[in-house]
Design a protein around this motif. Structure first.
Motif, PDB file in Angstrom:
ATOM      1  N   THR A 433      10.109  -5.892   2.344  1.00  0.00           N
ATOM      2  CA  THR A 433       9.309  -7.079   2.707  1.00  0.00           C
ATOM      3  C   THR A 433       8.591  -6.862   4.026  1.00  0.00           C
ATOM      4  OG1 THR A 433      10.911  -8.461   1.572  1.00  0.00           O
ATOM      5  CG2 THR A 433       9.441  -9.560   3.096  1.00  0.00           C
ATOM      6  N   SER A 434       9.297  -6.237   4.984  1.00  0.00           N
ATOM      7  CA  SER A 434       8.705  -5.987   6.312  1.00  0.00           C
ATOM      8  C   SER A 434       7.567  -4.985   6.211  1.00  0.00           C
ATOM      9  CB  SER A 434       9.793  -5.480   7.257  1.00  0.00           C
ATOM     10  OG  SER A 434       9.241  -5.135   8.498  1.00  0.00           O
ATOM     11  N   VAL A 435       7.749  -3.946   5.349  1.00  0.00           N
ATOM     12  CA  VAL A 435       6.702  -2.915   5.181  1.00  0.00           C
ATOM     13  C   VAL A 435       5.453  -3.515   4.585  1.00  0.00           C
ATOM     14  CG1 VAL A 435       6.120  -0.839   3.869  1.00  0.00           C
ATOM     15  CG2 VAL A 435       8.298  -0.984   5.054  1.00  0.00           C
ATOM     16  N   LYS A 436       5.652  -4.348   3.548  1.00  0.00           N
ATOM     17  CA  LYS A 436       4.500  -5.019   2.947  1.00  0.00           C
ATOM     18  C   LYS A 436       3.781  -5.880   3.960  1.00  0.00           C
ATOM     19  CE  LYS A 436       6.341  -5.112  -1.751  1.00  0.00           C
ATOM     20  NZ  LYS A 436       6.794  -5.976  -2.859  1.00  0.00           N
ATOM     21  N   ARG A 437       4.549  -6.563   4.785  1.00  0.00           N
ATOM     22  CA  ARG A 437       3.933  -7.439   5.782  1.00  0.00           C
ATOM     23  C   ARG A 437       3.169  -6.598   6.804  1.00  0.00           C
ATOM     24  NH1 ARG A 437       8.144  -9.548   7.627  1.00  0.00           N
ATOM     25  NH2 ARG A 437       8.331 -11.084   5.956  1.00  0.00           N
ATOM     26  N   ASN A 438       3.765  -5.447   7.214  1.00  0.00           N
ATOM     27  CA  ASN A 438       3.082  -4.576   8.204  1.00  0.00           C
ATOM     28  C   ASN A 438       1.850  -3.954   7.611  1.00  0.00           C
ATOM     29  OD1 ASN A 438       5.006  -5.112  10.106  1.00  0.00           O
ATOM     30  ND2 ASN A 438       6.303  -3.368   9.514  1.00  0.00           N
ATOM     31  N   LYS A 439       1.894  -3.583   6.300  1.00  0.00           N
ATOM     32  CA  LYS A 439       0.711  -3.034   5.666  1.00  0.00           C
ATOM     33  C   LYS A 439      -0.410  -4.038   5.647  1.00  0.00           C
ATOM     34  CE  LYS A 439       2.668   0.451   2.624  1.00  0.00           C
ATOM     35  NZ  LYS A 439       2.846   0.875   1.224  1.00  0.00           N
ATOM     36  N   GLY A 440      -0.037  -5.235   5.401  1.00  0.00           N
ATOM     37  CA  GLY A 440      -1.070  -6.268   5.374  1.00  0.00           C
ATOM     38  C   GLY A 440      -1.692  -6.462   6.735  1.00  0.00           C
ATOM     39  N   GLN A 441      -0.958  -6.248   7.787  1.00  0.00           N
ATOM     40  CA  GLN A 441      -1.466  -6.483   9.132  1.00  0.00           C
ATOM     41  C   GLN A 441      -2.141  -5.246   9.702  1.00  0.00           C
ATOM     42  OE1 GLN A 441       1.829  -7.826  11.406  1.00  0.00           O
ATOM     43  NE2 GLN A 441       1.985  -9.820  10.343  1.00  0.00           N
ATOM     44  N   THR A 442      -1.601  -4.073   9.497  1.00  0.00           N
ATOM     45  CA  THR A 442      -2.103  -2.867  10.145  1.00  0.00           C
ATOM     46  C   THR A 442      -2.850  -1.965   9.197  1.00  0.00           C
ATOM     47  OG1 THR A 442      -0.064  -1.693   9.702  1.00  0.00           O
ATOM     48  CG2 THR A 442      -0.211  -2.919  11.772  1.00  0.00           C
ATOM     49  N   GLY A 443      -2.841  -2.320   7.919  1.00  0.00           N
ATOM     50  CA  GLY A 443      -3.536  -1.478   6.960  1.00  0.00           C
ATOM     51  C   GLY A 443      -2.738  -0.271   6.563  1.00  0.00           C
ATOM     52  N   GLY A 444      -1.430  -0.273   6.698  1.00  0.00           N
ATOM     53  CA  GLY A 444      -0.570   0.836   6.232  1.00  0.00           C
ATOM     54  C   GLY A 444       0.313   1.350   7.320  1.00  0.00           C
ATOM     55  N   ALA A 445       1.375   1.928   6.980  1.00  0.00           N
ATOM     56  CA  ALA A 445       2.363   2.439   7.953  1.00  0.00           C
ATOM     57  C   ALA A 445       2.411   3.929   7.976  1.00  0.00           C
ATOM     58  CB  ALA A 445       3.756   1.867   7.601  1.00  0.00           C
TER      59      ALA A 445
END
Length: 533
Positions: A433-445
């Motif tokens: 869930t956190s990764v999806k949220r970070n992808k949405g904010q930063t455009g990918g991890a």
């Protein structure tokens, strides 16, 4: 065993019938309980098996009736010059008593009263007040005996279902003679002694035990009297018992006495039979004084003449007996010589047989010793094996306890691992869930330089897929790989490997994939958890 009641009576008949001539007589039956004393004395009406009592009185009636019928009639008396009023008369009186628990009881009385033993004017011991019944036939005699037996004490024991618990005495008084002449009076005592018994065999208790004690005491007193008579002691202990006191005149007075010993043929009674025969041997040695006739009146001169005639006949008979005795002695010497020769031959044969028997006995003893030694050795081995088995059983119980404890620990660890896996799954979900949220904010991890749990699980899946693309492994290879995994991660479950292989038979590759996924799936979860910290 083949002797009948008539045969027994013929043995005692001369003594019993001497009472019609004025003599006192006594017959008593002695033996252990259940040996046949009452049957010998009284018998039974069935098949005319009457005993000594009924047969004796029947014979007495026959003799006295014959004397009365053959007595000189009135017409003949007138021709002979004798008194026309003379006639032969007789009376027979019966009395019955029992000695129960050393108490003398009148069993012909209606209330079975106790009576005292006292000496009468003639010095004879009599039961004072004893009921007396005059009888005129054998039928009346039998009725009197039945009447007395109804009042006699009996009981059932292990030795006899109808055991007499008292000593019974049938007393017959016979008076006979011609009118105007002295009467002859004879008294006959027919005694049915209670049987001696061993309490250990009869198993009596309570009242029967007390009766047995009194019976044995009175018979013991009778034995003491017989022993004293045998030894010709100056003091005879008649007063030690009511039984011996009542029989004093019969045992040591003016009486002809005979004892009948009954024996039980059973093997279990051999001791009692031996004692009874020893007692009979002692009694047989007793020399009793010669009995005299009981004659009333004053016609003693006639009696004296008859006695002198009898004495002359007795002397002649003695002379004849002496000659016969000398011939017997000569024959005895010849027989004794032959017997000595036979005994010598028998002694030689016995010696040879004894030597042979001794040799056999020694062989048997040696064999017995060898068998005993082998048995003892085998016993020791068995005892040692038993100890080893007991130690092994204790060790097995200890191992079972340890195994039970290990199983409980394993279950506890499995429960903890399951909880940890649930925690890892929850953490993975949060990480995704956190990764999806970070992808949405930063455009990918991907530019972070750190590998996410999601990418780690993807790589593991790729590894599994790559493993599945490999050629299939054999069952043994799969088993070896799973064993290595269990030893590295859960060594406590290695012993369940065979159960898993059986459960997944035919699906071994699936089992390998699951085990690989399970044990490789933990590391990323742990690392992710460490990174989060």
């Amino acid at each position: 065993p083949d002797q009948t009641q008539q045969d027994i009576f013929e043995e005692v008949e001369p003594l019993c019938l001497s009472v019609v001539d004025g003599y006192n007589a006594c017959i008593f039956a002695y033996g252990q309980t259940g040996s046949g004393k009452t049957f010998t004395m009284e018998g039974t009406e069935e098949d005319n098996q009457w005993g000594i009592c009924a047969r004796t009185l029947h014979k007495i009636f026959e003799i006295l009736n014959f004397r009365r019928e053959s007595f000189v009639t009135t017409d003949d008396a007138e021709d002979d010059g004798t008194s026309a009023s003379s006639e032969f008369t007789f009376t027979i009186e019966l009395g019955m008593l029992e000695i129960y628990n050393d108490d003398v009881r009148d069993i012909l009385s209606d209330d079975v009263i106790s009576v005292d033993l006292k000496r009468d004017l003639n010095g004879k011991i009599q039961a004072q007040g004893l009921t007396s019944v005059v009888v005129h036939s054998l039928e009346e005699v039998i009725e009197v005996i039945k009447r007395g037996n109804k009042n006699r004490a009996v009981a059932a024991t292990n030795m006899n279902d109808k055991s007499s618990r008292s000593h019974m005495v049938l007393q017959a008084t016979i008076s006979s003679g011609t009118t105007g002449q002295p009467q002859t009076i004879g008294q006959l005592n027919l005694v049915d002694l209670a049987g001696s018994e061993r309490v250990a065999k009869s198993n009596v208790v309570g009242k029967e035990l007390k009766e047995a004690q009194h019976i044995n005491l009175s018979l013991s007193a009778l034995g003491d009297v017989m022993e004293a008579l045998d030894k010709k002691s100056s003091h005879i202990p008649y007063r030690n018992s009511k039984l011996t006191y009542f029989l004093q005149d019969s045992l040591g007075g003016n009486s002809r006495t005979m004892m009948i010993v009954t024996a039980c043929p059973a093997e279990s009674s051999v001791d009692e039979t031996h004692c009874a025969l020893q007692f009979a041997t002692r009694v047989r040695r007793i020399a009793m004084p010669m009995a005299t006739r009981n004659v009333g009146g004053k016609n003693l001169e006639e009696i004296l003449r008859k006695l002198r005639g009898e004495l002359r006949e007795a002397l002649k008979a003695r002379d004849r007996s002496d000659g016969e005795l000398r011939r017997i002695q000569e024959n005895h010497g010849k027989v004794k010589g032959r017997l000595d020769n036979l005994l010598a031959s028998k002694a030689k044969a016995d010696l040879a047989s004894s030597n042979s028997t001794r040799s056999k006995l020694q062989i048997l003893q040696k064999s017995h010793a060898d068998i005993t030694a082998r048995w003892q050795k085998e016993k020791n081995v068995r005892e040692e094996q038993h100890l080893v088995i007991e130690n092994l059983e204790r060790e097995v119980r200890r191992l079972q306890q340890q195994m039970s404890k290990a199983i409980k620990d394993r279950e506890h660890i499995s429960k903890k691992l399951l909880e940890r896996e649930q925690q890892i799954i929850s953490a993975n979900r949060e990480n995704r869930t956190s990764v999806k949220r970070n992808k949405g904010q930063t455009g990918g991890a991907g530019g972070t330089g750190e590998r996410s749990p999601f990418s780690l699980r993807t790589s593991i899946r790729d590894i599994n897929n790559s493993n599945s693309s490999k050629p299939e492994l054999s069952v043994e290879e799969v088993r070896e790989k799973i064993k290595v995994m269990l030893q590295a991660n859960e060594p406590l479950k290695v012993h369940k490997l065979d159960e898993l292989m059986i459960k997944f038979k035919g699906k071994e590759t699936t089992l390998l994939a699951k085990m690989t996924k399970r044990y490789h799936g933990r590391t990323p979860a742990k690392k992710g958890k460490t990174n989060n910290k």
